[in-house]
Scaffold this active site. Structure first.
Site, PDB file in Angstrom:
ATOM      1  N   HIS A   1       0.869  -1.190   0.000  1.00  0.00           N
ATOM      2  CA  HIS A   1       0.000   0.000   0.000  1.00  0.00           C
ATOM      3  C   HIS A   1       0.906   1.241   0.000  1.00  0.00           C
ATOM      4  CE1 HIS A   1      -4.072   1.726   0.985  1.00  0.00           C
ATOM      5  NE2 HIS A   1      -3.271   2.776   1.022  1.00  0.00           N
TER       6      HIS A   1
ATOM      7  N   GLN B   1       7.153   7.233   5.685  1.00  0.00           N
ATOM      8  CA  GLN B   1       7.292   7.358   7.128  1.00  0.00           C
ATOM      9  C   GLN B   1       7.949   8.678   7.494  1.00  0.00           C
ATOM     10  OE1 GLN B   1       8.604   3.992   9.471  1.00  0.00           O
ATOM     11  NE2 GLN B   1       8.797   2.723   7.637  1.00  0.00           N
TER      12      GLN B   1
HETATM   13  O1  LIG Z   1       9.151   0.498   9.813  1.00  0.00           O
HETATM   14  P1  LIG Z   1       9.106  -0.613   8.791  1.00  0.00           P
HETATM   15  O2  LIG Z   1       8.577  -0.177   7.456  1.00  0.00           O
HETATM   16  O3  LIG Z   1       8.444  -1.845   9.307  1.00  0.00           O
HETATM   17  O4  LIG Z   1      10.648  -1.021   8.600  1.00  0.00           O
HETATM   18  C1  LIG Z   1      11.478  -0.710   7.519  1.00  0.00           C
HETATM   19  O5  LIG Z   1      11.941   0.641   7.570  1.00  0.00           O
HETATM   20  C2  LIG Z   1      12.717   0.992   8.720  1.00  0.00           C
HETATM   21  C3  LIG Z   1      13.209   2.409   8.552  1.00  0.00           C
HETATM   22  O6  LIG Z   1      14.038   2.568   7.424  1.00  0.00           O
HETATM   23  C4  LIG Z   1      13.880   0.021   8.943  1.00  0.00           C
HETATM   24  O7  LIG Z   1      14.443   0.273  10.219  1.00  0.00           O
HETATM   25  C5  LIG Z   1      13.431  -1.442   8.899  1.00  0.00           C
HETATM   26  O8  LIG Z   1      14.556  -2.283   8.965  1.00  0.00           O
HETATM   27  C6  LIG Z   1      12.647  -1.669   7.589  1.00  0.00           C
HETATM   28  O9  LIG Z   1      12.209  -3.001   7.504  1.00  0.00           O
END
Ligand SMILES: O=P(O)(O)O[C@H]1O[C@H](CO)[C@@H](O)[C@H](O)[C@H]1O
Ligand SMILES: O=P(O)(O)O[C@H]1O[C@H](CO)[C@@H](O)[C@H](O)[C@H]1O
Lengths: 349, 349
Positions: free
Chosen positions: A166, A170
């Site tokens: 989706h 972040q």
């Molecule tokens: O927060 P998520 O999407 O589960 O996690 C992803 O992004 C994060 C931020 O780059 C990383 O630390 C994680 O290893 C990755 O799997």
């Protein structure tokens, strides 16, 4: 003896934003690949997936339900790496053991209610909504007294650690200025103090004259392959005006940013006719209450694919121990991307 | 308010070797994983594979054949990223565009004639042969006048970009000191100038008192999880004596190094009962003809696996844009590794 020519000969390039180097080996593009081949995840997704925890109306971890959002939707990360509720303090044992407690706040942004879209498939005005949210969150989070830096980013594709297709990004906001922006701050400050202009304005002026590495240009924004790019198709979007952060962007500028973002990612998808994975993120001034005229807002794109939808570049042994390495030059990558059709390949079916 | 406790609370740790930071989020180890799952390549390999270009007697790219080697075997990389035959020179355009030609020489080392072995499955005396080759190559390559730095490394496992499972490593030697060792040199020099001892001797002395992060110790070498480790099970092997490079090691010391190398990698394999992938590499003094009393020989291990043979840690968006992040602490990782059986799991069948 022959003259040094960086389209042909091994060389190192200097990254003036970080002070680090990369190794370029243009003679090596013919190397065969017998290693790991990724799965090309091209299966068609539904507009709404009842099992997706990011789709409108669905339940997330911990029993909360998403609203029936119609544009973008932001919420606190259910598995935040940074939380506000951490006691201040530090640990040290001589000068070689040093830790400091870190407060912060992590959020997730759904770019669209549609489960089946990605940035290059969204309308420019809907991408602008995402940029509106970034602007708003940068301001809101930046105002918190325990937040001195706001990192906005997107992991796209499962090979970039994205666990849900989706469309989403972040934001991790925190007390300290992390290592990468701290390096860029130091170099930008030294440059600004010396020249009274931002490092990236002078860089962009020259790139716009040379035109060799430019991918997209509109009234307010440019997408280009930096001279010092490390990933095979690494790119950067930057503002023409030396805005130090996203809060300063006007409506027109945000629309221009959205336009660059869309055009660059359409090029990416068209390159190997696949949904092109990458990690992307904004670098901008810390929210530490100081003026930062040295900072120049930009967005980095680090895509791992090398020569097809299934063969990626590995930044491993030499790259981890020494410095990043690439074969194809930045100029060759820019050429390839620039010469692709403007229309997203899926619209040609 | 509660007191800061780094076994529980989010914090940043400082890496005194590079001057960079990592973010540790110990509260987050319970995060579920719905993302990419790797293939666990556990198929049994033959002792000799007629199609492997590294096996004794077989043909490589370009028609050369390997000799029928019986211990280790070194040759010039058929697809070298660095070659000696590059015209000197540089390119610059103001202070923001800077490239420099780079000469070098790349080699491949077959660790064993046996296609089916890996370091943890080899006999300690055969691992010592590998270290003998490293020592010899460091001296030989270091003597070339265009070589100021010798990077010895191993990519193990296809998820670490290794394209052939035959046990082998690489050496890239070159004119410049690359970014990572240059950072370590700066920090080690500052420490040595201040204290008259190497940074890593003082660090090791304290670690041997604390015992919290030690994995293996013998007369001359130690394997430990550094306080500032970034990868979930990152480790470091270092010499007790402040040897600045591998050329200084005695026969006994090389045997002790081999013993640590084997014991650490057996722990790794036993952790998830799989052939544990990693990139590993030596950091040591440049071969620039100067004395480097500040340098302290060590070997880094960066393994990607996080919680099983198929779930790895992604160093992506936040990590690329800001700084590395981990959940499990260095102390918890050391505990887990230390408490595993000493015997390789395959020998228990
Ligand atoms: O927060 P998520 O999407 O589960 O996690 C992803 O992004 C994060 C931020 O780059 C990383 O630390 C994680 O290893 C990755 O799997
Ligand atoms: O030389 P190899 O084993 O083919 O290549 C591997 O190691 C190199 C050095 O770390 C990397 O540059 C390559 O991306 C990786 O696939």
């Amino acid at each position: 003896m022959e003259k040094f020519d960086f389209t042909e000969h091994s060389h190192r390039r200097y990254n003036p934003l970080t002070g680090e180097w990369i190794l370029v080996s243009p003679h090596r593009t013919k190397r065969p690949w017998q290693g790991k081949v990724e799965k090309d995840n091209q299966e068609k997704r539904p507009e709404y997936d009842p099992k997706c925890y990011l789709c409108p109306g669905n339940e997330r971890a911990g029993g909360v339900s998403n609203p029936n959002y119609e544009s973008t939707y932001v919420f606190k990360n259910d598995f935040s790496a940074l939380i506000p509720d951490v006691p201040g303090g530090e640990f040290s044992d001589g000068e070689l053991f040093y830790a400091k407690s870190e407060q912060g706040l992590c959020k997730v942004i759904c770019f669209s209610p549609r489960h089946d879209l990605t940035i290059p498939e969204m309308k420019t005005e809907n991408i602008k909504n995402v940029i509106d949210v970034w602007q708003n969150e940068y301001k809101e989070l930046g105002r918190l007294d325990f937040v001195n830096y706001v990192q906005i980013f997107e992991n796209k594709g499962d090979i970039m650690g994205c666990s849900n297709p989706h469309p989403h990004g972040q934001i991790w906001s925190q007390n300290a200025v992390p290592t990468e922006p701290a390096k860029e701050q130091e170099k930008q400050k030294a440059y600004f103090d010396k020249h009274g202009r931002t490092l990236l304005s002078d860089y962009l002026t020259r790139e716009l004259e040379l035109k060799e590495r430019i991918l997209v240009e509109n009234d307010h924004f440019v997408a280009l392959i930096p001279f010092w790019a490390t990933w095979p198709f690494e790119a950067m979007i930057l503002s023409k005006r030396a805005a130090s952060d996203i809060s300063q962007l006007t409506e027109d500028e945000k629309m221009a940013f959205a336009d660059c973002y869309k055009k660059l990612t359409v090029m990416y998808d068209n390159l190997f006719e696949t949904s092109f994975p990458y990690s992307a993120g904004l670098h901008q001034a810390p929210t530490d209450g100081q003026e930062h005229p040295e900072w120049h807002l930009h967005m980095h794109f680090y895509p791992p694919l090398l020569r097809s939808a299934t063969v990626k570049k590995f930044m491993v042994g030499y790259e981890m121990m020494a410095n990043p390495q690439r074969d194809i030059t930045a100029e060759q990558s820019a050429d390839r991307l620039r010469n692709l059709p403007d229309t997203h390949y899926k619209l040609n079916d």
